[in-house]
Write an enzyme that holds these catalytic residues in place. Structure first.
Site, PDB file in Angstrom:
ATOM      1  N   CYS A   1     -12.809  14.026  14.840  1.00 59.86           N
ATOM      2  CA  CYS A   1     -12.377  13.043  15.837  1.00 59.86           C
ATOM      3  C   CYS A   1     -13.551  12.162  16.267  1.00 59.86           C
ATOM      4  O   CYS A   1     -14.635  12.676  16.564  1.00 59.86           O
ATOM      5  CB  CYS A   1     -11.786  13.768  17.051  1.00 59.86           C
ATOM      6  SG  CYS A   1     -11.187  12.624  18.302  1.00 59.86           S
TER       7      CYS A   1
ATOM      8  N   CYS B   1     -15.732  14.018  23.434  1.00 62.44           N
ATOM      9  CA  CYS B   1     -15.405  14.943  24.536  1.00 62.44           C
ATOM     10  C   CYS B   1     -16.334  16.168  24.436  1.00 62.44           C
ATOM     11  O   CYS B   1     -16.315  16.880  23.413  1.00 62.44           O
ATOM     12  CB  CYS B   1     -13.947  15.368  24.451  1.00 62.44           C
ATOM     13  SG  CYS B   1     -12.810  13.974  24.292  1.00 62.44           S
TER      14      CYS B   1
ATOM     15  N   CYS C   1     -15.247  19.684  23.156  1.00 60.90           N
ATOM     16  CA  CYS C   1     -14.312  19.800  22.032  1.00 60.90           C
ATOM     17  C   CYS C   1     -14.992  20.037  20.678  1.00 60.90           C
ATOM     18  O   CYS C   1     -15.775  19.210  20.206  1.00 60.90           O
ATOM     19  CB  CYS C   1     -13.454  18.539  21.948  1.00 60.90           C
ATOM     20  SG  CYS C   1     -12.242  18.666  20.612  1.00 60.90           S
TER      21      CYS C   1
ATOM     22  N   CYS D   1       4.269  22.076  20.627  1.00 55.47           N
ATOM     23  CA  CYS D   1       3.330  20.982  20.855  1.00 55.47           C
ATOM     24  C   CYS D   1       2.518  20.726  19.595  1.00 55.47           C
ATOM     25  O   CYS D   1       2.055  21.674  18.957  1.00 55.47           O
ATOM     26  CB  CYS D   1       2.383  21.338  21.988  1.00 55.47           C
ATOM     27  SG  CYS D   1       3.247  21.887  23.456  1.00 55.47           S
TER      28      CYS D   1
ATOM     29  N   CYS E   1       6.451  18.142  21.975  1.00 53.83           N
ATOM     30  CA  CYS E   1       5.363  17.461  22.684  1.00 53.83           C
ATOM     31  C   CYS E   1       4.313  17.077  21.651  1.00 53.83           C
ATOM     32  O   CYS E   1       4.083  17.817  20.702  1.00 53.83           O
ATOM     33  CB  CYS E   1       4.767  18.404  23.728  1.00 53.83           C
ATOM     34  SG  CYS E   1       3.379  17.690  24.642  1.00 53.83           S
TER      35      CYS E   1
ATOM     36  N   CYS F   1       2.725  14.949  30.139  1.00 50.47           N
ATOM     37  CA  CYS F   1       1.984  16.206  30.254  1.00 50.47           C
ATOM     38  C   CYS F   1       0.529  15.808  30.464  1.00 50.47           C
ATOM     39  O   CYS F   1      -0.080  15.194  29.579  1.00 50.47           O
ATOM     40  CB  CYS F   1       2.151  17.019  28.975  1.00 50.47           C
ATOM     41  SG  CYS F   1       1.139  18.509  28.947  1.00 50.47           S
TER      42      CYS F   1
ATOM     43  N   ARG G   1       0.832  24.598  33.662  1.00 51.09           N
ATOM     44  CA  ARG G   1       0.612  25.375  32.440  1.00 51.09           C
ATOM     45  C   ARG G   1      -0.769  26.018  32.436  1.00 51.09           C
ATOM     46  O   ARG G   1      -1.785  25.326  32.520  1.00 51.09           O
ATOM     47  CB  ARG G   1       0.768  24.472  31.214  1.00 51.09           C
ATOM     48  CG  ARG G   1       2.156  23.853  31.164  1.00 51.09           C
ATOM     49  CD  ARG G   1       2.447  23.119  29.872  1.00 51.09           C
ATOM     50  NE  ARG G   1       3.676  22.336  30.037  1.00 51.09           N
ATOM     51  CZ  ARG G   1       4.904  22.806  29.860  1.00 51.09           C
ATOM     52  NH1 ARG G   1       5.087  24.055  29.507  1.00 51.09           N
ATOM     53  NH2 ARG G   1       5.961  22.027  30.056  1.00 51.09           N
TER      54      ARG G   1
HETATM   55  S1  SF4 Z   1     -10.405  16.463  22.912  1.00 52.51           S
HETATM   56 FE1  SF4 Z   1     -11.284  16.603  20.837  1.00 52.51          FE
HETATM   57  S2  SF4 Z   1      -9.621  15.938  19.487  1.00 52.51           S
HETATM   58 FE2  SF4 Z   1      -9.066  15.264  21.563  1.00 52.51          FE
HETATM   59  S3  SF4 Z   1      -9.888  13.199  21.755  1.00 52.51           S
HETATM   60 FE3  SF4 Z   1     -11.503  14.554  22.529  1.00 52.51          FE
HETATM   61  S4  SF4 Z   1     -12.817  14.969  20.735  1.00 52.51           S
HETATM   62 FE4  SF4 Z   1     -10.876  14.145  19.959  1.00 52.51          FE
END
Ligand code: SF4
Length: 339
Positions: A64, A68, A71, A108, A140, A200, A272
């Site tokens: 991705c 984040c 993540c 989901c 979802c 959500c 949740r």
């Molecule tokens: S949480 Fe992970 S998968 Fe979702 S947008 Fe952020 S980096 Fe990408």
């Protein structure tokens, strides 16, 4: 001694104007008072002994472009998560059928995209939504940012809910994500709402934030009108290779306080209990249910991180005299049927 205001306030109409001072007063109440108030609110809107089972499948993993900090799927960090393409319809169907057999009523689908690519991949996701709905479950998706046209197409395919978390407060947000703004997140949520799909939206605790940050997140969530029908509250899963890998473990009572406060601020929403359950004892999870959590993610993986297996959840609910809901529950339950 229970403040009588706690009792009368429990049946207040839905509000979208909670102040930080009000949220702080709720969050910092003595835990017995806080949980008691949350239970009163909970029983006005939901069946108190039922928990919805959701199953989460990563339909496209890793790589991705977002950063984040929590993540392991971000391409910015070196983790053990390997990239994989969009799963096939056959794989999706088999996972959804298995989820239904295990008692899930919501399925989901998560894809590690910044925004949804138009073309064959999106067409395939629309087919996936139809498959899940065809199996009688709520569907979802969490696919990143959406255009209005994409939100409308998902609605036409029968999507029940779209997940797009705010994660944290606007002030703390830049410490966690720099590749998209808080405003962009709110814009996607508005498009989902505009398309008539339920929302959500929740956040994560344990990322090094203080309580004021949690009040800010809860204020943002409760200011959405209508409230998100579903509010996932996640406890950070510290994954090797991510910037938050060495974060100090969060006190589970902070999770209980966050859940109870979310329940009180957003009475009709499903709250949740999401990522991070592997770090909780059964007793801490039971306290989260008492605080108003009424949904869990089942299965031994949550996208890419471990999760208690379905059989463990079944045993826990059984020990508590609770049960999984037998149908989807993105709606309020009148007080007279609350069990
Ligand atoms: S949480 Fe992970 S998968 Fe979702 S947008 Fe952020 S980096 Fe990408």
């Amino acid at each position: 001694m229970i403040d009588s205001k706690l009792v009368t306030a429990a049946t207040n109409a839905l509000r979208h104007d909670w102040t930080i001072a009000e949220i702080e007063a709720i969050y910092t109440a003595a835990v017995p008072d806080l949980v008691f108030r949350a239970q009163l609110v909970h029983r006005d809107h939901h069946r108190a002994t039922e928990v919805q089972g959701c199953m989460l499948l990563s339909i496209k993993t890793g790589g991705c472009p977002e950063d984040c900090a929590y993540c392991p799927q971000s391409a910015h960090y070196k983790t053990t998560v390997s990239r994989s393409d969009l799963v096939s319809i056959a794989e999706l169907t088999s996972a959804a059928e298995q989820a239904r057999a295990q008692g899930a009523t919501r399925f989901c689908m998560g894809a590690a995209w910044r925004d949804v690519p138009d073309g064959p991949a999106f067409t395939q996701v629309l087919t996936m939504v139809r498959v899940v709905r065809g199996l009688g479950m709520e569907a979802c998706c969490t696919l990143g940012m959406l255009t209005q046209e994409q939100a409308n197409a998902l609605a036409d395919a029968g999507l029940t809910a779209y997940n797009h978390n705010l994660d944290t407060s606007p002030e703390f947000y830049r410490s966690i994500i720099t590749t998209r703004t808080y405003t962009e997140r709110l814009e996607t949520l508005a498009r989902v709402r505009q398309a008539g799909v339920t929302v959500c939206c929740g956040g994560i605790i344990g990322m090094g934030e203080d309580r004021r940050v949690r009040y800010g997140l809860l204020q943002q969530l409760s200011s959405l009108a209508p409230h998100p029908e579903s509010v996932p509250i996640n406890l950070l899963v510290r994954v090797e290779g991510t910037p938050l890998a060495d974060m100090k473990p969060e006190d589970p009572f902070e999770l209980v306080r966050t859940i109870a406060t979310a329940r009180i601020l957003m009475p009709a929403s499903m709250v949740r209990l999401s990522a991070g359950r592997m770090g909780l004892t059964d007793e801490a999870q039971a306290l989260c249910f008492l605080a108003g959590a009424n949904s869990v993610f089942m299965g031994d993986r949550l996208l890419t991180t471990p999760n208690p297996g379905a059989s463990h959840d079944e045993q826990l609910l059984d020990r508590l005299g609770m049960r999984l809901t037998v149908s989807g529950s993105d709606r309020t339950v009148p007080a007279h049927v609350a069990g």
